[in-house]
Design an enzyme around this catalytic site. Structure first.
Site, PDB file in Angstrom:
ATOM      1  NE  ARG A  74      15.907   5.068  -3.715  1.00  0.00           N
ATOM      2  CZ  ARG A  74      14.636   5.516  -3.547  1.00  0.00           C
ATOM      3  NH1 ARG A  74      14.423   6.695  -2.997  1.00  0.00           N
ATOM      4  NH2 ARG A  74      13.618   4.813  -3.945  1.00  0.00           N
ATOM      5  CG  HIS A  95       1.289  18.713  -0.505  1.00  0.00           C
ATOM      6  ND1 HIS A  95       1.614  17.374  -0.624  1.00  0.00           N
ATOM      7  CD2 HIS A  95       0.286  18.788   0.385  1.00  0.00           C
ATOM      8  CE1 HIS A  95       0.831  16.673   0.199  1.00  0.00           C
ATOM      9  NE2 HIS A  95       0.008  17.499   0.813  1.00  0.00           N
TER      10      HIS A  95
HETATM   11  C1  GRF Z   1      -0.768  16.607  -8.574  1.00  0.00           C
HETATM   12  O1  GRF Z   1      -1.972  16.324  -7.941  1.00  0.00           O
HETATM   13  C2  GRF Z   1       0.157  17.286  -7.620  1.00  0.00           C
HETATM   14  O2  GRF Z   1      -0.498  18.071  -6.668  1.00  0.00           O
HETATM   15  C3  GRF Z   1       0.782  16.148  -6.925  1.00  0.00           C
HETATM   16  O3  GRF Z   1       0.931  15.131  -7.900  1.00  0.00           O
HETATM   17  C4  GRF Z   1       0.002  15.353  -8.925  1.00  0.00           C
HETATM   18  C5  GRF Z   1       0.782  15.540 -10.193  1.00  0.00           C
HETATM   19  O4  GRF Z   1      -0.054  15.641 -11.246  1.00  0.00           O
HETATM   20  N1  GRF Z   1       2.065  16.542  -6.385  1.00  0.00           N
HETATM   21  P1  GRF Z   1       0.579  15.943 -12.693  1.00  0.00           P
HETATM   22  O5  GRF Z   1       1.587  14.850 -12.992  1.00  0.00           O
HETATM   23  O6  GRF Z   1       1.232  17.296 -12.624  1.00  0.00           O
HETATM   24  O7  GRF Z   1      -0.607  15.922 -13.597  1.00  0.00           O
END
Ligand code: GRF
Length: 209
Positions: free
Chosen positions: A66, A110
């Site tokens: 890592r 998020h």
């Molecule tokens: C979304 O649900 C976001 O909230 C989360 O991961 C997902 C990403 O979706 N962090 P995408 O790749 O942008 O379609």
């Protein structure tokens, strides 16, 4: 001009929302310098390619440990000299050294109203499964600066979304994306690009002059 690098792992609908917002002027004063994914099959890389934006894949799986990935990842990000790093569904832990180097210059989307349903183990559909299991009537999304914790940095924007009686995790996820994520992530980038977000005493403040 705010130079941004967008980090992705999946379908890239948040990336697409950013690209569309730059194209239509909802995000001003910003250019997407590159898209970086840990997943070679991420459709987000296809979206970057379709937009003539460099799409790079760099994954911990390509490194013996890592530490060496962390160094190479930070080097790759730095090579684009971004003013802001945007995590749009990026499922790799950001190296601590990078968080120090990019203090309050990394943001994350998020899919809940932090501090609900966040932290270790809460990502993607799991967030919506937990919200439905708890029976909340309102959920939503949050854009926050990234610090050393998980989903613990200063909150920039939040958008509530109603939970409907017969929601499945998939239906709820889609509504949260459409009504919240795809709106507040571009909005946060535009605010930052125009110098309207300040962090004071550990809190993000929108200064709209
Ligand atoms: C979304 O649900 C976001 O909230 C989360 O991961 C997902 C990403 O979706 N962090 P995408 O790749 O942008 O379609």
């Amino acid at each position: 001009m705010l130079r941004i690098v967008v980090c992705v792992s999946g379908g890239g609908t948040n990336l697409q929302a950013i690209l569309d917002a730059v194209d239509c002027g909802n995000i001003t004063n910003t250019e997407v310098a590159a898209v970086i994914s840990n997943n070679p099959n991420a459709y987000a890389l296809e979206r970057a390619k379709n937009h003539d934006i460099a799409g790079i894949c760099i994954s911990p799986k390509q490194f013996e440990d890592r530490e060496s990935f962390n160094r190479a990842f930070l080097e790759k990000v730095n090579s684009y000299q971004p003013d802001l790093v945007v995590l749009a569904g990026f499922l790799v832990v950001i190296p601590e050294l990078m968080i120090q180097e990019y203090r309050n210059r990394i943001i994350n989307i998020h899919p809940s109203l932090i501090p609900s349903f966040c932290g270790t183990g809460y990502y993607g559909l799991k967030v919506h499964e937990a919200a439905l299991a708890r029976g909340v009537k309102i959920t939503g999304a949050t854009v926050h600066f990234v610090d050393e914790g998980t989903d613990t940095g200063p909150i920039i924007l939040q958008q509530p979304v109603k939970v409907e009686m017969d929601d499945t995790p998939e239906v709820l996820q889609r509504r949260v994306m459409e009504q919240a994520e795809w709106k507040i992530l571009p909005q946060a980038i535009d605010l930052i690009a125009n110098g309207k977000v300040k962090v004071m005493n550990g809190k993000a403040v929108i200064v709209d002059f």
